[in-house]
Design a protein around this motif. Structure first.
Motif, mmCIF file in Angstrom:
data_model
loop_
_atom_site.group_PDB
_atom_site.id
_atom_site.type_symbol
_atom_site.label_atom_id
_atom_site.label_comp_id
_atom_site.label_asym_id
_atom_site.label_seq_id
_atom_site.Cartn_x
_atom_site.Cartn_y
_atom_site.Cartn_z
ATOM 1 N N THR A 7 0.832 -1.193 0.000
ATOM 2 C CA THR A 7 0.000 0.000 0.000
ATOM 3 C C THR A 7 0.870 1.248 0.000
ATOM 4 O O THR A 7 2.066 1.194 0.276
ATOM 5 C CB THR A 7 -0.911 0.023 1.241
ATOM 6 O OG1 THR A 7 -0.087 0.077 2.400
ATOM 7 C CG2 THR A 7 -1.815 -1.187 1.293
ATOM 8 N N THR A 8 0.242 2.354 -0.285
ATOM 9 C CA THR A 8 0.962 3.634 -0.325
ATOM 10 C C THR A 8 1.585 3.944 1.021
ATOM 11 O O THR A 8 2.745 4.353 1.099
ATOM 12 C CB THR A 8 0.003 4.761 -0.738
ATOM 13 O OG1 THR A 8 -0.535 4.457 -2.017
ATOM 14 C CG2 THR A 8 0.711 6.090 -0.796
ATOM 15 N N SER A 9 0.843 3.726 2.096
ATOM 16 C CA SER A 9 1.385 4.042 3.419
ATOM 17 C C SER A 9 2.579 3.158 3.757
ATOM 18 O O SER A 9 3.532 3.616 4.390
ATOM 19 C CB SER A 9 0.308 3.927 4.491
ATOM 20 O OG SER A 9 -0.193 2.616 4.555
ATOM 21 N N THR A 10 2.561 1.916 3.326
ATOM 22 C CA THR A 10 3.694 1.021 3.562
ATOM 23 C C THR A 10 4.925 1.539 2.839
ATOM 24 O O THR A 10 6.019 1.567 3.405
ATOM 25 C CB THR A 10 3.370 -0.407 3.065
ATOM 26 O OG1 THR A 10 2.193 -0.870 3.712
ATOM 27 C CG2 THR A 10 4.519 -1.358 3.345
ATOM 28 N N GLU A 11 4.755 1.967 1.603
ATOM 29 C CA GLU A 11 5.882 2.495 0.830
ATOM 30 C C GLU A 11 6.393 3.797 1.434
ATOM 31 O O GLU A 11 7.592 4.047 1.446
ATOM 32 C CB GLU A 11 5.479 2.705 -0.631
ATOM 33 C CG GLU A 11 5.267 1.410 -1.389
ATOM 34 C CD GLU A 11 6.509 0.554 -1.439
ATOM 35 O OE1 GLU A 11 7.588 1.067 -1.790
ATOM 36 O OE2 GLU A 11 6.420 -0.637 -1.109
ATOM 37 N N GLN A 12 5.500 4.624 1.965
ATOM 38 C CA GLN A 12 5.920 5.863 2.610
ATOM 39 C C GLN A 12 6.754 5.566 3.855
ATOM 40 O O GLN A 12 7.773 6.217 4.101
ATOM 41 C CB GLN A 12 4.718 6.719 2.995
ATOM 42 C CG GLN A 12 4.115 7.459 1.831
ATOM 43 C CD GLN A 12 2.934 8.291 2.257
ATOM 44 O OE1 GLN A 12 2.071 7.823 2.992
ATOM 45 N NE2 GLN A 12 2.884 9.515 1.790
ATOM 46 N N VAL A 13 6.325 4.580 4.629
ATOM 47 C CA VAL A 13 7.058 4.208 5.841
ATOM 48 C C VAL A 13 8.435 3.665 5.474
ATOM 49 O O VAL A 13 9.438 4.043 6.086
ATOM 50 C CB VAL A 13 6.263 3.180 6.678
ATOM 51 C CG1 VAL A 13 7.112 2.593 7.786
ATOM 52 C CG2 VAL A 13 5.013 3.830 7.246
ATOM 53 N N LYS A 14 8.490 2.808 4.465
ATOM 54 C CA LYS A 14 9.777 2.270 4.041
ATOM 55 C C LYS A 14 10.705 3.386 3.577
ATOM 56 O O LYS A 14 11.896 3.392 3.900
ATOM 57 C CB LYS A 14 9.572 1.237 2.928
ATOM 58 C CG LYS A 14 9.021 -0.074 3.437
ATOM 59 C CD LYS A 14 8.554 -1.033 2.368
ATOM 60 C CE LYS A 14 9.433 -1.243 1.207
ATOM 61 N NZ LYS A 14 8.913 -2.211 0.230
ATOM 62 N N GLY A 15 10.157 4.351 2.845
ATOM 63 C CA GLY A 15 10.965 5.485 2.396
ATOM 64 C C GLY A 15 11.446 6.330 3.559
ATOM 65 O O GLY A 15 12.593 6.770 3.591
ATOM 66 N N SER A 16 10.578 6.543 4.545
ATOM 67 C CA SER A 16 10.963 7.327 5.730
ATOM 68 C C SER A 16 12.078 6.647 6.505
ATOM 69 O O SER A 16 13.009 7.308 6.986
ATOM 70 C CB SER A 16 9.755 7.534 6.642
ATOM 71 O OG SER A 16 8.784 8.323 6.018
ATOM 72 N N VAL A 17 11.983 5.332 6.633
ATOM 73 C CA VAL A 17 13.003 4.581 7.361
ATOM 74 C C VAL A 17 14.340 4.661 6.624
ATOM 75 O O VAL A 17 15.382 4.912 7.235
ATOM 76 C CB VAL A 17 12.566 3.111 7.566
ATOM 77 C CG1 VAL A 17 13.708 2.256 8.078
ATOM 78 C CG2 VAL A 17 11.383 3.047 8.519
ATOM 79 N N LYS A 18 14.308 4.484 5.315
ATOM 80 C CA LYS A 18 15.547 4.568 4.533
ATOM 81 C C LYS A 18 16.162 5.957 4.649
ATOM 82 O O LYS A 18 17.378 6.105 4.795
ATOM 83 C CB LYS A 18 15.280 4.267 3.060
ATOM 84 C CG LYS A 18 15.171 2.809 2.739
ATOM 85 C CD LYS A 18 15.025 2.624 1.247
ATOM 86 C CE LYS A 18 14.837 1.176 0.898
ATOM 87 N NZ LYS A 18 14.674 0.992 -0.548
ATOM 88 N N GLU A 19 15.319 6.985 4.578
ATOM 89 C CA GLU A 19 15.825 8.352 4.683
ATOM 90 C C GLU A 19 16.466 8.590 6.049
ATOM 91 O O GLU A 19 17.553 9.158 6.150
ATOM 92 C CB GLU A 19 14.684 9.348 4.466
ATOM 93 C CG GLU A 19 15.130 10.782 4.440
ATOM 94 C CD GLU A 19 14.000 11.748 4.148
ATOM 95 O OE1 GLU A 19 14.296 12.942 4.012
ATOM 96 O OE2 GLU A 19 12.836 11.325 4.065
ATOM 97 N N ALA A 20 15.818 8.117 7.115
ATOM 98 C CA ALA A 20 16.358 8.297 8.471
ATOM 99 C C ALA A 20 17.677 7.542 8.651
ATOM 100 O O ALA A 20 18.630 8.067 9.243
ATOM 101 C CB ALA A 20 15.341 7.832 9.499
ATOM 102 N N ILE A 21 17.747 6.318 8.136
ATOM 103 C CA ILE A 21 18.977 5.533 8.245
ATOM 104 C C ILE A 21 20.104 6.228 7.480
ATOM 105 O O ILE A 21 21.237 6.299 7.955
ATOM 106 C CB ILE A 21 18.761 4.093 7.729
ATOM 107 C CG1 ILE A 21 17.886 3.329 8.717
ATOM 108 C CG2 ILE A 21 20.082 3.374 7.507
ATOM 109 C CD1 ILE A 21 17.447 1.966 8.239
#
Length: 59
Positions: A7-21
């Motif tokens: 889902t869109t929210s799942t992809e947003q969370v994955k992107g946020s995690v990658k950005e933070a890392i």
């Protein structure tokens, strides 16, 4: 067994995690990949209209 598309929210969370890392480790590539992934999740058609190599959007 069928696979469901993320889902869109799942992809947003994955992107946020990658950005933070990327920010924590100082890895610019991972950070920008996370920003790109978040942007694509927010606007899948907007990402498709940008030419390849255009980089992340700066909204």
């Amino acid at each position: 067994m069928t696979r469901r598309a993320p889902t869109t929210s799942t992809e947003q969370v994955k992107g946020s995690v990658k950005e933070a890392i990327g920010k924590l480790t100082g890895d610019v590539r991972v950070e920008s990949e996370g920003r790109r992934q978040k942007g694509e999740a927010e606007s899948p058609q907007g990402a498709a209209k940008r030419p390849p190599g255009a980089g992340p959007r700066k909204d």
